[in-house]
Design an enzyme around this catalytic site. Sequence first.
Site, mmCIF file in Angstrom:
data_model
loop_
_atom_site.group_PDB
_atom_site.id
_atom_site.type_symbol
_atom_site.label_atom_id
_atom_site.label_comp_id
_atom_site.label_asym_id
_atom_site.label_seq_id
_atom_site.Cartn_x
_atom_site.Cartn_y
_atom_site.Cartn_z
ATOM 1 C CD GLU A 43 -1.131 0.406 3.736
ATOM 2 O OE1 GLU A 43 -1.305 1.577 4.122
ATOM 3 O OE2 GLU A 43 -1.639 -0.585 4.288
ATOM 4 C CE LYS A 132 -4.083 0.695 10.017
ATOM 5 N NZ LYS A 132 -3.766 1.733 9.012
#
Length: 211
Positions: A43, A132
Site C-alpha cells: 500500500e 485493521k
Amino acid sequence: MNREQGLQRIEEVKIIAIVRGVEEQHIVGVAEALLAGGIPVMEITMNTPGALRMIGKLQEQFGDRMYIGAGTVLDLDDARQALDAGASYLVTPNMEEEVISYAVRRDVPIFPGSMTPTEIVKAWKAGATAVKIFPGSSLGMGYIKELMGPLNHIPMMAVGGVNEDNIVEFIKIGCYGVGIGGSLVNLKEIAAGNYGWIQEKASRLTARLRG
C-alpha cells in the site's frame, strides 16, 4: 490483479508492505525488491508526496503481479482520488463509515482502522473486508487476542509493532494478516539505493511464516 486474486495473495502471504515517505524515484526499486522477497502486496500511503502518481505507475508496471492499494485514506475525497488513480484496495487509520460504504459500492476491498470493540463491530457491519487494529504497537498482541474472544467472527489485521520475532505469533492467535511499515520499508536503505536490504528482509519475514 483482480479482487479475488489480490485477496488470495493476502491470505497466502499474510503481509501488506506499508510504503510511506518513499521518494518517487525509488518506488519501482522498492516494488521489485518486495516482489523478489515474496511480498506481492503493498500500500502507498496517501500522505506520501506523489502517492497518486506512484499508485498509477505501479499498477502499470506491476499490476499483473502485485496487489497495489492506497493507505492512510482519511475521508471520502481521499478514497475517490485513490481509486481514480488505480488503487485496488483501501486502508484507513480511522473508522469512517461513509468511506467503507463507498468502497463497498465500488466493489473494492477496504481495511479500516479501528481501536475499540464498538468501532470494530461498526466497521464490520458497514462492510469491511477485515478490520485493521490500530495503533497495534501501543495496544499490543494481548489486546488483539482478547478481542478475538467475543469477536472471532471478524477478521482482524495487526498493524504496528509486527516484526520477524513476533510475526508468527500474530498469525497463530488468528490475525487475518499484518501490515509492516518502517521495519521493512526502511527509508535510509532506500535513499541509499540498497533495495537488496528490503528484499532480504521480505525474504526473512515470509520464511518465518512458512516455518
